[in-house]
Design an enzyme around this catalytic site. Structure first.
Site, PDB file in Angstrom:
ATOM      1  N   ILE A   1       0.843  -1.200   0.000  1.00 55.32           N
ATOM      2  CA  ILE A   1       0.000   0.000   0.000  1.00 55.32           C
ATOM      3  C   ILE A   1       0.879   1.251   0.000  1.00 55.32           C
ATOM      4  CG2 ILE A   1      -1.768   1.284   1.264  1.00 55.32           C
ATOM      5  CD1 ILE A   1      -2.765  -1.483   2.337  1.00 55.32           C
TER       6      ILE A   1
ATOM      7  N   THR B   1      -4.176   5.347   7.613  1.00 58.11           N
ATOM      8  CA  THR B   1      -5.148   4.407   7.029  1.00 58.11           C
ATOM      9  C   THR B   1      -4.771   2.965   7.384  1.00 58.11           C
ATOM     10  OG1 THR B   1      -3.867   4.334   4.980  1.00 58.11           O
ATOM     11  CG2 THR B   1      -5.681   5.892   5.046  1.00 58.11           C
TER      12      THR B   1
ATOM     13  N   GLU C   1     -12.677   1.207  17.380  1.00 62.90           N
ATOM     14  CA  GLU C   1     -13.604   1.285  16.254  1.00 62.90           C
ATOM     15  C   GLU C   1     -14.839   0.475  16.610  1.00 62.90           C
ATOM     16  OE1 GLU C   1     -11.772   0.106  12.565  1.00 62.90           O
ATOM     17  OE2 GLU C   1     -10.234   1.630  12.733  1.00 62.90           O
TER      18      GLU C   1
ATOM     19  N   HIS D   1     -13.291   3.823   8.597  1.00 66.77           N
ATOM     20  CA  HIS D   1     -12.544   2.655   8.113  1.00 66.77           C
ATOM     21  C   HIS D   1     -13.116   2.143   6.777  1.00 66.77           C
ATOM     22  CE1 HIS D   1      -9.964  -0.982   9.534  1.00 66.77           C
ATOM     23  NE2 HIS D   1      -9.906  -0.845   8.225  1.00 66.77           N
TER      24      HIS D   1
HETATM   25  C1  8YV Z   1     -10.912  -3.974   6.286  1.00 66.89           C
HETATM   26  C2  8YV Z   1      -8.575  -3.418   6.250  1.00 66.89           C
HETATM   27  O1  8YV Z   1     -10.534  -5.262   6.511  1.00 66.89           O
HETATM   28  O2  8YV Z   1      -7.542  -4.781   4.652  1.00 66.89           O
HETATM   29  C3  8YV Z   1      -7.512  -4.317   5.783  1.00 66.89           C
HETATM   30  O3  8YV Z   1      -6.598  -4.564   6.583  1.00 66.89           O
HETATM   31  O4  8YV Z   1      -8.456  -2.796   7.258  1.00 66.89           O
HETATM   32  C4  8YV Z   1      -9.829  -3.287   5.488  1.00 66.89           C
HETATM   33  O5  8YV Z   1      -9.765  -3.736   4.202  1.00 66.89           O
HETATM   34  C5  8YV Z   1     -12.214  -3.946   5.606  1.00 66.89           C
HETATM   35  O6  8YV Z   1     -12.487  -2.635   5.389  1.00 66.89           O
HETATM   36  C6  8YV Z   1     -13.297  -4.582   6.422  1.00 66.89           C
HETATM   37  O7  8YV Z   1     -13.403  -3.969   7.666  1.00 66.89           O
END
Ligand code: 8YV
Length: 339
Positions: free
Chosen positions: A161, A240, A271, A290
Site C-alpha cells: 500500500i 489508514t 472502532e 474505516h
Molecule cells: C478492512 C482493512 O478489513 O484490509 C484491511 O486490513 O483494514 C480493510 O480492508 C475492511 O475494510 C473490512 O473492515
C-alpha cells in the site's frame, strides 16, 4: 452428498461479490446478516462445528478456536491486516489462516490520498462552511490551505500500500521519504523516487506523514508524544493502517499545541469511534469510518480471495495467501488438538 456431510462455513458479515455462490456448491454457507458484527457470545455459539470461517476483523483467539472445535480447517480474514487473528494459535492447531493482500492496495492508497488532499485543502470543513450558509457571509481569506504538489511526503511502512501511495506521489512531484524495518531494493527505490531515512528524519522533514505499517507490538503507539515532538511544525498526519499506531491523546495534544496542522484518519482506536469522542467535531481532524478498501470492485476481489483460501483449505490444499506458510510444515496429524 447429504447436506449434513458437507463442510459448514460461517461468513461473519454480508460480504459483496458472487464468489460465495461458488463456495455454496461445495459447502453449507451461513452468512451473519449484520450489519454490525455478531455479539461475541453469539459468535462463539455460531462458530461451533464449522469447517471454515470468513472473518471481517472479528477476534480469532484460543477461545474462538476452542468454540469452533476440532473440525475447523481454515480461516479467511477479509482484509490485508490480520492483527485480529492469533496466527500462532492457529498454526499450533494446524489451522491455516489467509488474508487478502494485493487486491486492495491501490484502493487503500487512494483513500490515503483522498485524506491527504482533503486535510491540506480543508475540504470537509469547507463543505460544512457552505452548508452552514457561510459562503455569502465569510471572508476572502477563509479556508486557506497548503499545497500538496512539491511538498515532502513521509511514508511510514513501504509495503504494497505504501508503494502505491508513492507511485501516486510521482504525479504530484513530491519529495518522497520512507521508513520501515528493511530498505527496499534500490531499483524499486528509483522507480518510486523514494529515499530511505531513519524515522526521526522522516518526521523532521515531512510536510505529510502517512502511515501504512501493520499493527504489531513494535508499531503500537508509533506516533506518540515523542514522535509528535519530532514532527515538522505544521505537518499533516494521515493514518489508514490501524488506529493503535497513533497515541490519540498525544495527537490531540499536538493539535492543540499547533505542532501539527491537521490529522486525517480512516482508522481509530477504538472502532467504531463514538461520535462524542474528542477527535470528532474538530475542524483540524477528519475521521472517516474505516472505508479504505470500500469500493465495489475491491471488496468483491477480497471476497473472491477469501473464498479461494477457504476452497483450498477444504480441499486440503495450500491457501493462495496463507499468512504463516509454516502451518504446512507441521508433521502430519499434528493439527486439531488444542494449542
Ligand atoms: C478492512 C482493512 O478489513 O484490509 C484491511 O486490513 O483494514 C480493510 O480492508 C475492511 O475494510 C473490512 O473492515
Amino acid at each position: 452428498m447429504p447436506a449434513t456431510d458437507r463442510p459448514r462455513i460461517l461468513v461473519c458479515r454480508p460480504v459483496p461479490g458472487e464468489a460465495l455462490d461458488r463456495l455454496r456448491t461445495i459447502a453449507e454457507v451461513e452468512v451473519w446478516p449484520g450489519p454490525r458484527p455478531a455479539p461475541r457470545p453469539e459468535l462463539l455459539r455460531l462458530v461451533a462445528g464449522r469447517s471454515g470461517l470468513l472473518v471481517v476483523g472479528d477476534r480469532v483467539d484460543e477461545e474462538l478456536l476452542d468454540a469452533a472445535g476440532p473440525g475447523l480447517r481454515g480461516i479467511a480474514q477479509f482484509g490485508v491486516g490480520y492483527d485480529n487473528v492469533d496466527v500462532a494459535a492457529c498454526t499450533r492447531r494446524g489451522i491455516p489462516a489467509g488474508n487478502t493482500p494485493d487486491v486492495l492496495s491501490g484502493t487503500t492508497a487512494e483513500i490515503a490520498w483522498a485524506l491527504m488532499l482533503a486535510a491540506a485543502r480543508r475540504i470537509t470543513e469547507a463543505e460544512r462552511y457552505l452548508r452552514a450558509g457561510r459562503w455569502a457571509t465569510g471572508g476572502f481569506g477563509d479556508l486557506m490551505g497548503v499545497d500538496v504538489g512539491g511538498a515532502t511526503l513521509g511514508i511510514v511502512g513501504m509495503g504494497r500500500i505504501g508503494q502505491e501511495v508513492a507511485r501516486r506521489a510521482l504525479g504530484f512531484r513530491m519529495t518522497v521519504l520512507y521508513h520501515q524495518r528493511r530498505r527496499l531494493d534500490p531499483a524499486l527505490e528509483r522507480e518510486l523516487n523514494a529515499t530511505f531515512v531513519p524515522f526521526p528524519d522522516l518526521l523532521a522533514r515531512s510536510d505529510f506523514v502517512t502511515i501504512h505499517a501493520p499493527a504489531t507490538p513494535e508499531t503500537r503507539r508509533l506516533m506518540d508524544a515523542q514522535a509528535f515532538a519530532q514532527t515538522k511544525p505544521g505537518a499533516i498526519l494521515v493514518n489508514t493502517s490501524r488506529g493503535t499506531l497513533v497515541d490519540q491523546e498525544a495527537l490531540l495534544a499536538a493539535l492543540d499545541a499547533g505542532r501539527i496542522r491537521a490529522a486525517a484518519l480512516d482508522v481509530t482506536d477504538p472502532e467504531p469511534l463514538p461520535a462524542d469522542h474528542p477527535l470528532v467535531g474538530r475542524d483540524d481532524v477528519i475521521v472517516i469510518p474505516h472505508i479504505g478498501s470500500a469500493t465495489h470492485a475491491t471488496r468483491a476481489r477480497m471476497t473472491e480471495l477469501c473464498v479461494r483460501n477457504l476452497e483450498a483449505a477444504l480441499r486440503g490444499e495450500r491457501m493462495p495467501t496463507v499468512i504463516d506458510p509454516g502451518v504446512y510444515d507441521r508433521p502430519a496429524g499434528a493439527g486439531g488438538s488444542a494449542g
